[in-house]
Design an enzyme around this catalytic site. Sequence first.
Site, PDB file in Angstrom:
ATOM      1  N   ARG A   1       0.788  -1.241   0.000  1.00 60.32           N
ATOM      2  CA  ARG A   1       0.000   0.000   0.000  1.00 60.32           C
ATOM      3  C   ARG A   1       0.811   1.277   0.000  1.00 60.32           C
ATOM      4  O   ARG A   1       0.266   2.344  -0.223  1.00 60.32           O
ATOM      5  CB  ARG A   1      -0.946  -0.005   1.199  1.00 60.32           C
ATOM      6  CG  ARG A   1      -1.854  -1.218   1.145  1.00 60.32           C
ATOM      7  CD  ARG A   1      -2.979  -1.166   2.122  1.00 60.32           C
ATOM      8  NE  ARG A   1      -3.717  -2.429   2.056  1.00 60.32           N
ATOM      9  CZ  ARG A   1      -4.733  -2.729   2.826  1.00 60.32           C
ATOM     10  NH1 ARG A   1      -5.149  -1.869   3.744  1.00 60.32           N
ATOM     11  NH2 ARG A   1      -5.341  -3.883   2.701  1.00 60.32           N
TER      12      ARG A   1
ATOM     13  N   HIS B   1       3.608 -12.720 -21.951  1.00 61.62           N
ATOM     14  CA  HIS B   1       3.227 -14.099 -21.640  1.00 61.62           C
ATOM     15  C   HIS B   1       2.348 -14.579 -22.799  1.00 61.62           C
ATOM     16  O   HIS B   1       1.501 -13.818 -23.286  1.00 61.62           O
ATOM     17  CB  HIS B   1       2.346 -14.170 -20.390  1.00 61.62           C
ATOM     18  CG  HIS B   1       3.039 -13.956 -19.090  1.00 61.62           C
ATOM     19  ND1 HIS B   1       3.654 -12.788 -18.743  1.00 61.62           N
ATOM     20  CD2 HIS B   1       3.178 -14.777 -18.013  1.00 61.62           C
ATOM     21  CE1 HIS B   1       4.147 -12.904 -17.511  1.00 61.62           C
ATOM     22  NE2 HIS B   1       3.875 -14.106 -17.044  1.00 61.62           N
TER      23      HIS B   1
ATOM     24  N   GLU C   1       0.460 -19.905 -22.068  1.00 61.06           N
ATOM     25  CA  GLU C   1       0.541 -20.467 -20.711  1.00 61.06           C
ATOM     26  C   GLU C   1      -0.748 -21.222 -20.409  1.00 61.06           C
ATOM     27  O   GLU C   1      -0.709 -22.350 -19.920  1.00 61.06           O
ATOM     28  CB  GLU C   1       0.768 -19.343 -19.681  1.00 61.06           C
ATOM     29  CG  GLU C   1       0.855 -19.832 -18.235  1.00 61.06           C
ATOM     30  CD  GLU C   1       0.963 -18.699 -17.212  1.00 61.06           C
ATOM     31  OE1 GLU C   1       0.627 -17.533 -17.561  1.00 61.06           O
ATOM     32  OE2 GLU C   1       1.368 -18.973 -16.067  1.00 61.06           O
TER      33      GLU C   1
ATOM     34  N   ASP D   1       9.109 -17.698 -11.922  1.00 65.88           N
ATOM     35  CA  ASP D   1       7.776 -17.059 -12.033  1.00 65.88           C
ATOM     36  C   ASP D   1       7.328 -16.377 -10.731  1.00 65.88           C
ATOM     37  O   ASP D   1       7.467 -15.164 -10.601  1.00 65.88           O
ATOM     38  CB  ASP D   1       6.750 -18.071 -12.530  1.00 65.88           C
ATOM     39  CG  ASP D   1       5.656 -17.450 -13.386  1.00 65.88           C
ATOM     40  OD1 ASP D   1       5.795 -16.281 -13.770  1.00 65.88           O
ATOM     41  OD2 ASP D   1       4.662 -18.145 -13.682  1.00 65.88           O
TER      42      ASP D   1
HETATM   43  N1  LIG Z   1       2.100 -17.192 -14.084  1.00 63.44           N
HETATM   44  C1  LIG Z   1       1.602 -15.984 -14.393  1.00 63.44           C
HETATM   45  N2  LIG Z   1       0.961 -15.780 -15.559  1.00 63.44           N
HETATM   46  C2  LIG Z   1       0.430 -14.595 -15.852  1.00 63.44           C
HETATM   47  N3  LIG Z   1       0.490 -13.525 -15.036  1.00 63.44           N
HETATM   48  C3  LIG Z   1       1.111 -13.687 -13.857  1.00 63.44           C
HETATM   49  C4  LIG Z   1       1.686 -14.891 -13.495  1.00 63.44           C
HETATM   50  N4  LIG Z   1       2.251 -14.754 -12.282  1.00 63.44           N
HETATM   51  C5  LIG Z   1       2.040 -13.515 -11.898  1.00 63.44           C
HETATM   52  N5  LIG Z   1       1.348 -12.853 -12.828  1.00 63.44           N
HETATM   53  C6  LIG Z   1       0.947 -11.460 -12.709  1.00 63.44           C
HETATM   54  O1  LIG Z   1      -0.430 -11.408 -12.484  1.00 63.44           O
HETATM   55  C7  LIG Z   1      -0.876 -10.152 -12.938  1.00 63.44           C
HETATM   56  C8  LIG Z   1      -2.383 -10.294 -13.191  1.00 63.44           C
HETATM   57  C9  LIG Z   1      -3.178  -9.177 -12.631  1.00 63.44           C
HETATM   58  C10 LIG Z   1      -4.558  -9.171 -13.158  1.00 63.44           C
HETATM   59  O2  LIG Z   1      -4.941 -10.062 -13.874  1.00 63.44           O
HETATM   60  C11 LIG Z   1      -5.470  -8.077 -12.776  1.00 63.44           C
HETATM   61  C12 LIG Z   1      -6.765  -8.114 -13.289  1.00 63.44           C
HETATM   62  C13 LIG Z   1      -7.650  -7.106 -12.912  1.00 63.44           C
HETATM   63  C14 LIG Z   1      -7.260  -6.086 -12.035  1.00 63.44           C
HETATM   64  C15 LIG Z   1      -5.969  -6.082 -11.561  1.00 63.44           C
HETATM   65  C16 LIG Z   1      -5.540  -5.036 -10.597  1.00 63.44           C
HETATM   66  O3  LIG Z   1      -4.361  -4.991 -10.233  1.00 63.44           O
HETATM   67  O4  LIG Z   1      -6.380  -4.261 -10.159  1.00 63.44           O
HETATM   68  C17 LIG Z   1      -5.071  -7.078 -11.935  1.00 63.44           C
HETATM   69  C18 LIG Z   1      -0.113  -9.946 -14.204  1.00 63.44           C
HETATM   70  O5  LIG Z   1       0.012  -8.623 -14.589  1.00 63.44           O
HETATM   71  C19 LIG Z   1       1.215 -10.616 -13.930  1.00 63.44           C
HETATM   72  O6  LIG Z   1       2.248  -9.711 -13.634  1.00 63.44           O
HETATM   73 ZN   LIG Z   2       4.854 -15.026 -15.373  1.00 67.18          ZN
END
Ligand SMILES: Nc1ncnc2c1ncn2[C@@H]1O[C@H](CCC(=O)c2cccc(C(=O)O)c2)[C@@H](O)[C@H]1O
Ligand SMILES: [Zn+2]
EC number: 3.5.4.40
Length: 346
Positions: free
Chosen positions: A75, A203, A206, A284
Amino acid sequence: MTTTDHLHAFIADLPKAELHVHHVGSASPRIVSELAARHPDSKVPTDPEALVDYFTFTDFAHFIDVYLSVVDLIRTPEDVRLLTYEVARELARQQVRYAELTITPFSSTRRGIDERAFMEAIEDARKAAESEFGTVLRWCFDIPGEAGLEAAEETTRLATDDRLRPEGLVSFGLGGPEIGVPRPQFKPYFDRAIAAGLHSVPHAGETTGPETVWDALTHLRAERIGHGTSSFQDPALLTHLADHRIPLEVCPTSNIATRAVRTLDEHPIKEFVKAGIVVTINSDDPPMFGTDLNSEYAVAARLLNLDEQGLAALAKNAVDVSFLDEPGKARIKDEIDSYTATWLAP
Ligand SMILES: Nc1ncnc2c1ncn2[C@@H]1O[C@H](CCC(=O)c2cccc(C(=O)O)c2)[C@@H](O)[C@H]1O
Ligand SMILES: [Zn+2]
């Protein structure tokens, strides 16, 4: 010592580069539980033991849900600085000399962290990590695709505005769920990021099929692919990735933890190597997947039947296809060679 123990000891001190590791996804159980204790409104457990259960995922959507609950704990700019610094400390412990850390600035700015303070926090931690641990960090800013074009616009602005863009930024990515989030819609944002000098590392493949990898190549001009797991389903794609030397950032344990692949033995990494594709090994979101980079190298050694020379070659692949400058690459590769030669000397 058994042969396996011997290889694990080799891996532990092998100088390495990590090209696919997420910022928030690298928060240690200690940091997550400390932050959770500070924010009792959160559903994240404060007990590190309970975190193991909390970090057991039923599918990819569940993983993202849990991931965002951890994002919610960060935060203040001080939280960002501490997280980044601690991630670097853990990378240094594993003899990671260079890492490209994927950061999602949109998730922090939309939660009210001031954008300038955010950039200062990551840069401050990057510089401290380099001088104190000798680990060089670079940033990949990624669009959380499911958050839509507003997130794409904001991420692109933060990555390309000369007054904001941090010195350590080298690449531009796209993460989150792939189902229902077509890649081509992000083309204009990738075009702007590439025009601003950033490398394209989305990405793809996946959680969806090889057509997503083609889309990442064609529309987003991907230079490396995050995961690319489903590429094995399309022989023409395998040939294309090999011929154009497009590396895959393979994260074996992640694919099992998010249930993208059923078991490690069914992981297509062997097919990628057989097809002549440049493969890199990555972690990851290591604490969330109960792994670290050294464990991923051990997994690769088993699946690919590698000895020390094979592991050193894998580590050099990552250095070669990283976005570090040439003298920096040469330094780490020399270090890998002399470490390996000393280890193997009679
Ligand atoms: N294996 C993975 N494969 C893919 N991504 C991965 C993986 N591991 C980590 N991430 C991360 O997860 C985030 C996802 C964040 C997301 O979907 C989202 C949707 C709506 C609102 C908000 C918000 O913040 O308000 C966020 C990605 O940007 C990426 O950096
Ligand atoms: Zn990733």
